[in-house]
Each structure stands twice: as C-alpha cells, then as structure tokens.
Design a protein around this motif. Structure first.
Motif, PDB file in Angstrom:
ATOM      1  N   UNK A 149       0.861  -1.185   0.000  1.00 30.64           N
ATOM      2  CA  UNK A 149       0.000   0.000   0.000  1.00 30.64           C
ATOM      3  C   UNK A 149       0.891   1.228   0.000  1.00 30.64           C
ATOM      4  N   UNK A 150       0.724   2.107  -0.991  1.00 30.12           N
ATOM      5  CA  UNK A 150       1.589   3.269  -1.138  1.00 30.12           C
ATOM      6  C   UNK A 150       1.271   4.375  -0.158  1.00 30.12           C
ATOM      7  N   UNK A 151       2.195   5.303  -0.026  1.00 27.72           N
ATOM      8  CA  UNK A 151       2.099   6.402   0.937  1.00 27.72           C
ATOM      9  C   UNK A 151       0.809   7.183   0.748  1.00 27.72           C
ATOM     10  N   UNK A 152       0.196   7.528   1.885  1.00 30.53           N
ATOM     11  CA  UNK A 152      -0.999   8.379   1.940  1.00 30.53           C
ATOM     12  C   UNK A 152      -2.238   7.740   1.323  1.00 30.53           C
ATOM     13  N   UNK A 153      -2.219   6.466   1.060  1.00 30.00           N
ATOM     14  CA  UNK A 153      -3.423   5.774   0.603  1.00 30.00           C
ATOM     15  C   UNK A 153      -4.384   5.584   1.766  1.00 30.00           C
ATOM     16  N   UNK A 154      -5.666   5.455   1.437  1.00 34.15           N
ATOM     17  CA  UNK A 154      -6.711   5.220   2.437  1.00 34.15           C
ATOM     18  C   UNK A 154      -7.430   3.932   2.079  1.00 34.15           C
ATOM     19  N   UNK A 155      -7.489   3.019   3.037  1.00 35.72           N
ATOM     20  CA  UNK A 155      -8.199   1.750   2.875  1.00 35.72           C
ATOM     21  C   UNK A 155      -9.427   1.824   3.775  1.00 35.72           C
ATOM     22  N   UNK A 156     -10.612   1.926   3.164  1.00 38.35           N
ATOM     23  CA  UNK A 156     -11.832   2.207   3.897  1.00 38.35           C
ATOM     24  C   UNK A 156     -12.337   1.042   4.721  1.00 38.35           C
ATOM     25  N   UNK A 157     -13.331   1.294   5.569  1.00 38.12           N
ATOM     26  CA  UNK A 157     -13.838   0.256   6.486  1.00 38.12           C
ATOM     27  C   UNK A 157     -14.415  -0.933   5.727  1.00 38.12           C
ATOM     28  N   UNK A 158     -14.080  -2.127   6.247  1.00 42.31           N
ATOM     29  CA  UNK A 158     -14.602  -3.397   5.725  1.00 42.31           C
ATOM     30  C   UNK A 158     -14.205  -3.665   4.276  1.00 42.31           C
ATOM     31  N   UNK A 159     -13.216  -2.970   3.764  1.00 44.19           N
ATOM     32  CA  UNK A 159     -12.692  -3.290   2.441  1.00 44.19           C
ATOM     33  C   UNK A 159     -11.655  -4.404   2.568  1.00 44.19           C
ATOM     34  N   UNK A 160     -11.389  -5.062   1.438  1.00 43.81           N
ATOM     35  CA  UNK A 160     -10.464  -6.200   1.443  1.00 43.81           C
ATOM     36  C   UNK A 160      -9.436  -6.004   0.331  1.00 43.81           C
ATOM     37  N   UNK A 161      -8.178  -6.041   0.713  1.00 41.83           N
ATOM     38  CA  UNK A 161      -7.070  -5.969  -0.241  1.00 41.83           C
ATOM     39  C   UNK A 161      -6.411  -7.348  -0.246  1.00 41.83           C
ATOM     40  N   UNK A 162      -6.461  -8.025  -1.384  1.00 44.33           N
ATOM     41  CA  UNK A 162      -6.013  -9.407  -1.447  1.00 44.33           C
ATOM     42  C   UNK A 162      -4.511  -9.568  -1.447  1.00 44.33           C
ATOM     43  N   UNK A 163      -4.050 -10.809  -1.369  1.00 45.09           N
ATOM     44  CA  UNK A 163      -2.621 -11.094  -1.371  1.00 45.09           C
ATOM     45  C   UNK A 163      -1.936 -10.547  -2.626  1.00 45.09           C
ATOM     46  N   UNK A 179     -10.480  -5.830  -3.637  1.00 48.72           N
ATOM     47  CA  UNK A 179      -9.478  -5.731  -4.699  1.00 48.72           C
ATOM     48  C   UNK A 179      -8.595  -6.968  -4.618  1.00 48.72           C
ATOM     49  N   UNK A 180      -8.586  -7.746  -5.695  1.00 50.94           N
ATOM     50  CA  UNK A 180      -7.763  -8.949  -5.750  1.00 50.94           C
ATOM     51  C   UNK A 180      -7.089  -9.023  -7.114  1.00 50.94           C
ATOM     52  N   UNK A 181      -5.941  -9.670  -7.162  1.00 48.56           N
ATOM     53  CA  UNK A 181      -5.262  -9.944  -8.435  1.00 48.56           C
ATOM     54  C   UNK A 181      -5.086  -8.668  -9.265  1.00 48.56           C
ATOM     55  N   UNK A 182      -4.724  -7.576  -8.608  1.00 45.70           N
ATOM     56  CA  UNK A 182      -4.714  -6.280  -9.287  1.00 45.70           C
ATOM     57  C   UNK A 182      -3.521  -5.443  -8.861  1.00 45.70           C
ATOM     58  N   UNK A 183      -3.099  -4.591  -9.793  1.00 47.74           N
ATOM     59  CA  UNK A 183      -2.087  -3.574  -9.541  1.00 47.74           C
ATOM     60  C   UNK A 183      -2.746  -2.223  -9.778  1.00 47.74           C
ATOM     61  N   UNK A 184      -2.814  -1.414  -8.737  1.00 46.94           N
ATOM     62  CA  UNK A 184      -3.537  -0.147  -8.767  1.00 46.94           C
ATOM     63  C   UNK A 184      -2.527   0.993  -8.758  1.00 46.94           C
ATOM     64  N   UNK A 185      -2.704   1.965  -9.653  1.00 46.13           N
ATOM     65  CA  UNK A 185      -1.769   3.069  -9.763  1.00 46.13           C
ATOM     66  C   UNK A 185      -1.938   4.121  -8.679  1.00 46.13           C
ATOM     67  N   UNK A 186      -1.325   5.268  -8.902  1.00 41.64           N
ATOM     68  CA  UNK A 186      -1.369   6.377  -7.948  1.00 41.64           C
ATOM     69  C   UNK A 186      -2.641   7.209  -8.136  1.00 41.64           C
ATOM     70  N   UNK A 187      -3.129   7.751  -7.030  1.00 42.29           N
ATOM     71  CA  UNK A 187      -4.265   8.690  -7.020  1.00 42.29           C
ATOM     72  C   UNK A 187      -5.530   8.079  -7.642  1.00 42.29           C
ATOM     73  N   UNK A 188      -5.679   6.808  -7.499  1.00 45.20           N
ATOM     74  CA  UNK A 188      -6.885   6.123  -7.983  1.00 45.20           C
ATOM     75  C   UNK A 188      -7.960   6.210  -6.902  1.00 45.20           C
ATOM     76  N   UNK A 189      -9.197   6.460  -7.318  1.00 47.22           N
ATOM     77  CA  UNK A 189     -10.327   6.490  -6.384  1.00 47.22           C
ATOM     78  C   UNK A 189     -11.234   5.310  -6.703  1.00 47.22           C
ATOM     79  N   UNK A 190     -11.391   4.433  -5.722  1.00 43.51           N
ATOM     80  CA  UNK A 190     -12.255   3.254  -5.843  1.00 43.51           C
ATOM     81  C   UNK A 190     -13.384   3.447  -4.837  1.00 43.51           C
ATOM     82  N   UNK A 191     -14.585   3.644  -5.332  1.00 38.69           N
ATOM     83  CA  UNK A 191     -15.708   3.979  -4.461  1.00 38.69           C
ATOM     84  C   UNK A 191     -16.256   2.729  -3.754  1.00 38.69           C
TER      85      UNK A 191
END
Length: 348
Positions: A149-163, A179-191
């Motif tokens: 998880x990169x600097x200043x990212x926010x992982x919201x309540x009850x969300x799941x970031x996979x291996x 979020x699983x099996x994924x590479x997410x870039x910078x400043x991405x907003x996932x609602x």
C-alpha cells in the motif's frame, strides 16, 4: 437554521483567490476582497455563495440569483444582476469544480470514515503486508499477505485488499470494496462496493456441461482513474484487463475479462463491456450502452446511451441505436418512423 453539511469547509476564499485559481477575468468593477463561503445552484444561492452558468437552459436563472459571484462565459456576463460579480472564464463548470475542490477538499477525494491515522486497531493487516508512511486503514479492513500500500493511501472500512495486490500512493479504496489480483496506480479512487479482480465469465460450453475456464490474468489500473460505486472489473483470462490513465467509470458498470479501456475514457452508469473488447483513448460510452466482445472502439468514439454495439467502431465516430449505427442515420430513422406512425394514426 444553517443547512447541515456533511463536508467541512476548509477555506473561505476571496474573489481574488478564485480569480488566481481559475484564471477568470472580472467583468467591470469587482471588489476582489469579498469572501465566498459556499457554492450553490443559481436558484438557491444566497449572499456569500458562488454559482456558475454553463448551460444556456439556466440562463434565465442568472438574472434572479442572489449569489455574491458567478463564474460565467463571456456570452452571458452581462446578464448578471447588480450586486453579483461576474467572473468571466472559458469553462465555467470546470472552474467551479476547481473552486469547490479547494473549499471542500474532502469531497474531491474520499478520506477515512473515522478521521483515522495509521492502522486502526479494528483492522486486520497481515504481518507480511508492506505499508508506506501515511497509510490509513479503517476498522474492519483486511490487507492480505505481501500486499503493498503506497504512501498516503486510504483503505476504507470493511474493504479487502487481497494477497500481492499493490495500491499506489494517494489512492483510496472505499468502504466494502474488494481488490484482488490487481495492480492499482497512484491517485486512484475506488468507491464503496467496487469489485476488482474476480473471475471473468469464462466457460467452455458443451452439451455435456459447461467447463470452467480458469482466469489467470490480472487487472491493471493506471494512475488517476476513478471507479464508481458497485462497479465490477474482472481479471483477465490469459492476459490483463487494463484501465488506462485518467479513465472515469461511473456506478454500476461491468467490465469483463481482457478488456482494455484507453486513457481518459468516460464510461457512464450501467454500461456493460464484454470480454476482449478494446476502447481507444477518450472514448465515451453513455448510460446502459452494451458493447459485445472482441471489438475495437476507435479513439474518441462516442456511443449514445442504450446503444447496442455489435461491430467495430471507427475513431471519432458517433454511434446510436441498437444495433448501433451512425448517430445521424439512427436519428433520421427514428424521426422517419415517428412520421410513419403519425400518418398511420391519421389514416386510421
């Protein structure tokens, strides 16, 4: 009683600051020291509010507004009533968005739901996960082994970031997203409620039954993408599903396996894109459009709402109807059919 706001106001800018931020030019004599405390629609604005006029449909409301200032194109600047400062700018809506983001920065990028700092005691972060400085992990969130998880990212309540998932710097994963099996870039907003990296719909069909085809690809989401609530992006089958830089995806969109979405595409709610279709840069797909699989949609093409796209689309084309065809022919066909129905009604 003051209307309740869910977002906290960070600043109350002067008109001089708004002019600096937006490049607007005051029309006539304007006191640039006047402060703005809020943004509002034309018909509900009060003194202290900033409004904008971008759609001619609402031009008559400008003459009645009680706002302190209005961002407006030069064409309508002289319609501002006495006491309303007209700030002339080429793109009023864009300029107002810039100002609103300064006044309400929390609304521009979702933050922690709990004003948290660091990892909440109620979160579950695997010891083998790696978090850079400034990461916020809200209660109930799960971060799997080897996730980064990169600097200043926010992982919201009850969300799941996979291996092994990577979430870039300054990105936000909303409540209840996975979020699983994924590479997410910078400043991405996932609602909230987004699903990224689950199985694509892959089966070898047969009268003997349908054999599941394992999906072994990834999802690659480049920088500055925004993904609306409850949208789904399937991982690739034998290659990657790719969402290009700056793409904006609305709520309730389905993107299937192996799809490539180009840079700065706009995909509106309830669009469905079938597997292995490729969208060029700056494609726009209107609400409820359906695009079948293995197609190429050229750069800058525009697909009207509720269109059914069943063939390749040339760059810059404007398509409508189902099956989708040149938008001008589609509109002419609709008009001709209406005329035929009206004539038939008169004959009856």
């Amino acid at each position: 009683m003051e209307e309740m706001k869910f977002f906290r106001r960070a600043v109350a800018p002067t008109l001089a600051e708004i002019v600096e931020w937006t490049g607007a030019k005051p029309a006539g004599e304007v006191d640039l020291n006047v402060k703005i405390f809020d943004v509002a629609p034309l018909d509900r604005a009060r003194p202290g509010d900033l409004v904008f006029l971008d759609n001619p449909k609402y031009a008559d409301q400008l003459a009645q507004t009680r706002a302190t200032a209005c961002l407006v194109s030069e064409r309508y600047a002289d319609r501002a009533p006495a006491g309303v400062a007209a700030l002339v700018v080429r793109e009023p809506y864009r300029a107002c968005a810039m100002v609103t983001a300064r006044i309400y920065p929390e609304a521009a990028r979702p933050g922690s739901w709990f004003d948290s700092h660091g990892v909440s005691p109620g979160a579950n972060v695997h010891p083998l996960a790696r978090l850079e400085p400034g990461v916020i992990v809200d209660p109930g969130a799960v971060v799997g082994p080897h996730a980064e998880i990169g600097a200043d990212a926010v992982i919201g309540p009850n969300s799941v970031i996979g291996p092994h998932v990577r979430v870039g710097r300054g990105s936000t994963v909303g409540a209840g997203a996975t979020v699983a099996n994924a590479l997410i870039g910078d400043r991405v907003i996932i609602h909230p409620g987004v699903r990224i990296g689950q199985d694509g719909f892959g089966f070898a069909m047969s009268p003997r039954g349908h054999l599941k085809a394992p999906q072994v690809g990834r999802v690659i989401i480049q920088d500055d993408v925004e993904i609306g609530a409850n949208s789904t992006i399937d991982r690739g089958a034998n290659r990657d599903t790719i969402i290009g830089e700056g793409a904006k995806i609305d709520n309730l969109v389905q993107i299937a396996h192996n799809v490539v979405v180009g840079r700065h595409c706009v995909i509106v709610s309830q669009v469905g894109i079938s597997g292995s279709t490729e969208l060029g840069d700056f494609v726009v797909a209107g609400g409820q459009a359906g695009i079948t699989g293995h197609l190429k949609i050229g750069m800058g093409a525009q697909i009207a709402a509720q269109s059914g796209v069943m063939a390749d689309v040339a760059p810059g084309a404007k398509m409508g109807g189902s099956p989708a065809r040149d938008a001008r022919l589609w509109l002419k066909g609709v008009a001709a059919l209406d005329r035929m129905v009206r004539r038939k009604g008169r004959d009856d």
